[in-house]
Design a protein around this motif. Structure first.
Motif, PDB file in Angstrom:
ATOM      1  N   LEU A  63      23.392  23.791  19.748  1.00  0.00           N
ATOM      2  CA  LEU A  63      22.483  23.160  19.681  1.00  0.00           C
ATOM      3  C   LEU A  63      22.537  21.605  18.509  1.00  0.00           C
ATOM      4  O   LEU A  63      22.519  21.128  18.555  1.00  0.00           O
ATOM      5  CB  LEU A  63      21.483  23.896  19.488  1.00  0.00           C
ATOM      6  N   MET A  64      23.529  22.222  17.249  1.00  0.00           N
ATOM      7  CA  MET A  64      23.787  21.350  16.858  1.00  0.00           C
ATOM      8  C   MET A  64      24.763  20.086  17.043  1.00  0.00           C
ATOM      9  O   MET A  64      24.946  19.182  16.223  1.00  0.00           O
ATOM     10  CB  MET A  64      24.841  22.223  14.619  1.00  0.00           C
ATOM     11  N   LEU A  65      25.698  21.170  17.727  1.00  0.00           N
ATOM     12  CA  LEU A  65      26.617  19.902  18.056  1.00  0.00           C
ATOM     13  C   LEU A  65      26.091  18.452  19.218  1.00  0.00           C
ATOM     14  O   LEU A  65      26.642  17.672  19.795  1.00  0.00           O
ATOM     15  CB  LEU A  65      27.831  20.291  18.945  1.00  0.00           C
ATOM     16  N   ALA A  66      24.795  19.146  19.787  1.00  0.00           N
ATOM     17  CA  ALA A  66      24.413  18.373  20.475  1.00  0.00           C
ATOM     18  C   ALA A  66      24.180  16.495  20.211  1.00  0.00           C
ATOM     19  O   ALA A  66      24.448  16.425  20.994  1.00  0.00           O
ATOM     20  CB  ALA A  66      22.662  19.090  21.233  1.00  0.00           C
ATOM     21  N   PRO A  67      23.531  16.107  19.186  1.00  0.00           N
ATOM     22  CA  PRO A  67      23.862  15.054  18.776  1.00  0.00           C
ATOM     23  C   PRO A  67      24.871  13.857  18.938  1.00  0.00           C
ATOM     24  O   PRO A  67      25.040  12.806  19.602  1.00  0.00           O
ATOM     25  CB  PRO A  67      22.875  14.819  17.640  1.00  0.00           C
ATOM     26  N   PHE A  68      25.767  14.814  19.044  1.00  0.00           N
ATOM     27  CA  PHE A  68      27.717  14.029  19.091  1.00  0.00           C
ATOM     28  C   PHE A  68      27.828  14.735  19.514  1.00  0.00           C
ATOM     29  O   PHE A  68      28.874  13.382  20.535  1.00  0.00           O
ATOM     30  CB  PHE A  68      28.149  14.874  17.795  1.00  0.00           C
ATOM     31  N   LEU A  69      27.642  15.396  21.093  1.00  0.00           N
ATOM     32  CA  LEU A  69      27.960  15.316  22.912  1.00  0.00           C
ATOM     33  C   LEU A  69      27.247  13.900  23.303  1.00  0.00           C
ATOM     34  O   LEU A  69      27.717  14.000  24.345  1.00  0.00           O
ATOM     35  CB  LEU A  69      27.557  16.621  22.493  1.00  0.00           C
ATOM     36  N   ASP A  70      25.865  13.909  23.071  1.00  0.00           N
ATOM     37  CA  ASP A  70      25.051  13.246  23.545  1.00  0.00           C
ATOM     38  C   ASP A  70      24.931  11.866  23.008  1.00  0.00           C
ATOM     39  O   ASP A  70      23.340  12.048  22.122  1.00  0.00           O
ATOM     40  CB  ASP A  70      24.305  14.038  24.213  1.00  0.00           C
ATOM     41  N   THR A  71      25.668  10.852  22.982  1.00  0.00           N
ATOM     42  CA  THR A  71      25.129  10.067  22.382  1.00  0.00           C
ATOM     43  C   THR A  71      24.324   8.991  22.804  1.00  0.00           C
ATOM     44  O   THR A  71      24.712   7.273  22.492  1.00  0.00           O
ATOM     45  CB  THR A  71      26.582   9.488  21.486  1.00  0.00           C
ATOM     46  N   GLY A  72      24.045   8.875  23.869  1.00  0.00           N
ATOM     47  CA  GLY A  72      23.902   7.695  25.297  1.00  0.00           C
ATOM     48  C   GLY A  72      22.068   7.292  24.790  1.00  0.00           C
ATOM     49  O   GLY A  72      21.451   7.787  24.208  1.00  0.00           O
ATOM     50  N   PRO A  73      21.854   6.191  24.844  1.00  0.00           N
ATOM     51  CA  PRO A  73      20.409   5.586  24.625  1.00  0.00           C
ATOM     52  C   PRO A  73      19.037   5.962  25.658  1.00  0.00           C
ATOM     53  O   PRO A  73      17.766   5.850  25.619  1.00  0.00           O
ATOM     54  CB  PRO A  73      20.759   4.073  24.260  1.00  0.00           C
ATOM     55  N   GLU A  74      19.387   6.945  26.181  1.00  0.00           N
ATOM     56  CA  GLU A  74      18.622   7.248  27.248  1.00  0.00           C
ATOM     57  C   GLU A  74      17.657   8.541  27.020  1.00  0.00           C
ATOM     58  O   GLU A  74      18.390   9.008  26.606  1.00  0.00           O
ATOM     59  CB  GLU A  74      19.001   7.305  28.708  1.00  0.00           C
ATOM     60  N   ARG A  75      16.217   8.461  27.497  1.00  0.00           N
ATOM     61  CA  ARG A  75      15.462   9.450  26.686  1.00  0.00           C
ATOM     62  C   ARG A  75      15.140  10.270  27.783  1.00  0.00           C
ATOM     63  O   ARG A  75      14.380  11.521  27.389  1.00  0.00           O
ATOM     64  CB  ARG A  75      14.336   8.132  26.432  1.00  0.00           C
ATOM     65  N   ARG A  76      15.491   9.519  29.125  1.00  0.00           N
ATOM     66  CA  ARG A  76      14.223  11.011  29.987  1.00  0.00           C
ATOM     67  C   ARG A  76      15.455  11.982  30.821  1.00  0.00           C
ATOM     68  O   ARG A  76      17.245  11.537  30.307  1.00  0.00           O
ATOM     69  CB  ARG A  76      14.468   9.653  31.508  1.00  0.00           C
ATOM     70  N   PHE A  77      14.881  12.982  30.564  1.00  0.00           N
ATOM     71  CA  PHE A  77      16.083  13.945  29.720  1.00  0.00           C
ATOM     72  C   PHE A  77      16.472  14.648  31.761  1.00  0.00           C
ATOM     73  O   PHE A  77      17.870  14.642  31.173  1.00  0.00           O
ATOM     74  CB  PHE A  77      15.039  15.280  29.749  1.00  0.00           C
ATOM     75  N   TYR A  78      16.524  13.915  32.673  1.00  0.00           N
ATOM     76  CA  TYR A  78      17.494  14.100  33.915  1.00  0.00           C
ATOM     77  C   TYR A  78      18.234  13.247  33.787  1.00  0.00           C
ATOM     78  O   TYR A  78      19.387  13.245  34.621  1.00  0.00           O
ATOM     79  CB  TYR A  78      16.623  14.430  35.172  1.00  0.00           C
ATOM     80  N   LYS A  79      18.431  11.926  32.857  1.00  0.00           N
ATOM     81  CA  LYS A  79      19.654  11.325  32.257  1.00  0.00           C
ATOM     82  C   LYS A  79      20.454  11.970  31.264  1.00  0.00           C
ATOM     83  O   LYS A  79      21.319  10.607  31.174  1.00  0.00           O
ATOM     84  CB  LYS A  79      18.875   9.448  32.940  1.00  0.00           C
ATOM     85  N   ARG A  80      20.273  12.857  30.589  1.00  0.00           N
ATOM     86  CA  ARG A  80      21.006  12.985  29.851  1.00  0.00           C
ATOM     87  C   ARG A  80      21.207  14.751  29.988  1.00  0.00           C
ATOM     88  O   ARG A  80      21.073  16.029  29.719  1.00  0.00           O
ATOM     89  CB  ARG A  80      20.412  13.139  28.478  1.00  0.00           C
TER      90      ARG A  80
END
Length: 297
Positions: free
Chosen positions: A122-139
Motif C-alpha cells: 500500500l505504501m509503494l502504490a503511489p510510486f508504482l502507479d504514477t499515471g494521471p488516470e482517475r478511473r479505477f479500471y484503468k489503474r
C-alpha cells in the motif's frame, strides 16, 4: 527624516518595514492538459478531505456516546472457559495468526512478514502507479492491491467471527459481556421488585465438611481447584458455583457423572485429572467427599 512640526517637510523612511500590497491575486493552476475534473491539492482538495473526515469523526463520537462499550468481568487467570477476542477491526489479523504457517515456529512471518508485505504494498502504490488516470479500471496496480486487500480482510474477518461463534456454541459458553449485562438487568429488576424495602441479608456460605479427610488433599491436586478455588467458594462473578453445599443437589454418582461428561459451561474433567496424575480410586474418593458437602450439618 522629520526634524520639526513643519507639515511640508519631506519625510524619508529609512529601512521601510511597511507591508506592501500584493501586486496580483492568486491565479489557479491550469489543469486543462488533464482530462476530467482536476483541482489544486492545497487548499481545495485537502479542505474537502478534511471536511469529510470531520463528519465521519462526529458520527463515530455520536455512536460512542450513545452506545456504551460492552464490558466483561475483571480479568481472571483461573477462568479457563474465557475465550479472548480482539476488537472487530483486528479480527482478520487474529484469524491469520491461527494458521499453521503464521504461528508457532512461523510466528515472525505471521506478525511481521505478511503484514509487512501488505502494508508495504500500500505504501509503494503511489510510486508504482504514477499515471494521471482517475478511473479505477484503468489503474491496474492500485486497483489490484485495493481489491486483494479488501477481499483478504473481509474473508479473514468473516471466518474468524464464524469460528468464534462455533466455539461458543460447542462449549456452551455465553460471552462475559452478555452475562454481565443480564446480571445488571436482573439485579435492577430484583431491586425494583422489592419495592424499595430493606435488603435481605445474604445467606452465609456453608462450611466445608470433613476438611481433614484425605479426599480434601486430592481436591487440592485436582483440576477442580482452578475454577472452584481452594476454599470451594467458586467464582460468583463468572457464574462458577461454589462446591460448599453441592451434596444437597448431587449425590456421589451424579458428581462422577459431571466429572466424566461435564455440565453447563463446565467441560468434562475426568480424563484431565487422570492425565494430571490422579487415579480412578482418587476420583472416586473425591466424588464421595464432595457428596458430603451439605449445607445442613
Amino acid at each position: 527624516m522629520a526634524h520639526g512640526p513643519n507639515k511640508d517637510e519631506k519625510i524619508v523612511f529609512v529601512g521601510d518595514s511597511r507591508v506592501r500590497a500584493k501586486a496580483s491575486t492568486l491565479i489557479p493552476q491550469d489543469f486543462s492538459a488533464y482530462p476530467g475534473k482536476s483541482e489544486v491539492f492545497i487548499p481545495n482538495f485537502l479542505l474537502k478531505e478534511w471536511m469529510v473526515g470531520v463528519v465521519v469523526l462526529c458520527g463515530i463520537l455520536a455512536l460512542v456516546m450513545s452506545e456504551a462499550a460492552p464490558l466483561g468481568y475483571p480479568a481472571d487467570p483461573t477462568n479457563t472457559q474465557f475465550i479472548p477476542m480482539p476488537d472487530w477491526y483486528f479480527l482478520f489479523m487474529y484469524q491469520l495468526l491461527k494458521y499453521p504457517y503464521t504461528s508457532d515456529q512461523f510466528i515472525v512471518l505471521g506478525t511481521l512478514g505478511v503484514p509487512g508485505i501488505l502494508f508495504g504494498g500500500l505504501m509503494l502504490a503511489p510510486f508504482l502507479d504514477t499515471g494521471p488516470e482517475r478511473r479505477f479500471y484503468k489503474r491496474p496496480i492500485a486497483s489490484t492491491l485495493m481489491f486483494l486487500g479488501l477481499i483478504a480482510v473481509t474473508y479473514l474477518t468473516v471466518v474468524s467471527w464464524s469460528h468464534y461463534q462455533h466455539e461458543l456454541k460447542e462449549k456452551n459458553i455465553i460471552p462475559e459481556h452478555i452475562k454481565r449485562e443480564e446480571e445488571m438487568h436482573a439485579s435492577k429488576g430484583t431491586a425494583g421488585g422489592e419495592g424499595g424495602g430493606a435488603k435481605k441479608p445474604a445467606a452465609s456460605a456453608a462450611a466445608i465438611v470433613a476438611p481433614d479427610d484425605p479426599a480434601a488433599a486430592i481436591y487440592q491436586k485436582s483440576t477442580c481447584i482452578a475454577c472452584h478455588g481452594g476454599d470451594l467458594k467458586g467464582m460468583p462473578s463468572a457464574k462458577i458455583p461454589a462446591l460448599r453445599g453441592v451434596g444437597d443437589a448431587h449425590d456421589k454418582a451424579a458428581i462422577l457423572g459431571i466429572m466424566k461428561n461435564g455440565v453447563g459451561n463446565m467441560p468434562a474433567q475426568y480424563d484431565a485429572n487422570i492425565s494430571k496424575g490422579l487415579t480412578e480410586a482418587d476420583l472416586d474418593k473425591l466424588a464421595d467427599w464432595l457428596a458430603k458437602q451439605k449445607a445442613a450439618q
